[in-house]
Design an enzyme around this catalytic site. Structure first.
Site: not given
Ligand code: RB5
Length: 142
Positions: A7, A133
């Protein structure tokens, strides 16, 4: 190919990161914004996240003032694991442990020098591929 977006709060840092990607001959797709004029971060978080989720880009980099709003937005897209990192340890760990595919940073939190080191660490670190994981990432997806 790296998708990159920000942004207005992240615009200047995005330009620094783009400079780094160009120097390293890393291909990128800049989804905007394209100036410091006020705009809404969800749009850019979503655009980067979609490019990663649909396989157009391997990884994404998103930047807003804090990195928080844009990472919340990106994480709404299925398959995206956006990690907010303001240090190199986290950038390395989130690649190794979470197989994070989007890096989020806050331009009002860290300077460009550290940000570039974080980008470098994030892009150069491979997922560990360890069973525990993989299992935990699967649980997130479910
Ligand atoms: C914009 O002023 C600011 O709110 C935005 O860049 C970001 O920090 C939101 O999380």
């Amino acid at each position: 190919m790296i998708a990159i977006g920000s942004d207005h709060g992240g615009y200047q840092l995005k330009q620094e990161v783009i400079k780094y990607l160009k120097e390293k001959n890393i291909e990128y797709k800049d989804v905007g914004c394209y100036s410091t004029e006020s705009c809404d971060y969800p749009e850019f978080g979503k655009s980067v996240a979609n490019l990663v989720a649909n396989g157009t880009c391997d990884k994404g980099i998103i930047i807003c003032g804090t990195g928080i709003g844009i990472s919340i937005a990106a994480n709404k897209v299925k398959g995206v694991r956006a990690a907010l990192c303001h240090d190199c340890f986290s950038a390395q760990a989130t690649r190794e442990h979470n197989d994070a595919n989007v890096l989020a940073m806050g331009a009002r939190v860290i300077g460009p020098g550290l940000a570039i080191k974080i980008v470098e660490t994030f892009l150069q670190t491979e997922f560990s591929n360890e069973e525990r994981h993989i299992r935990r990432i699967r649980q997130i997806e479910e």
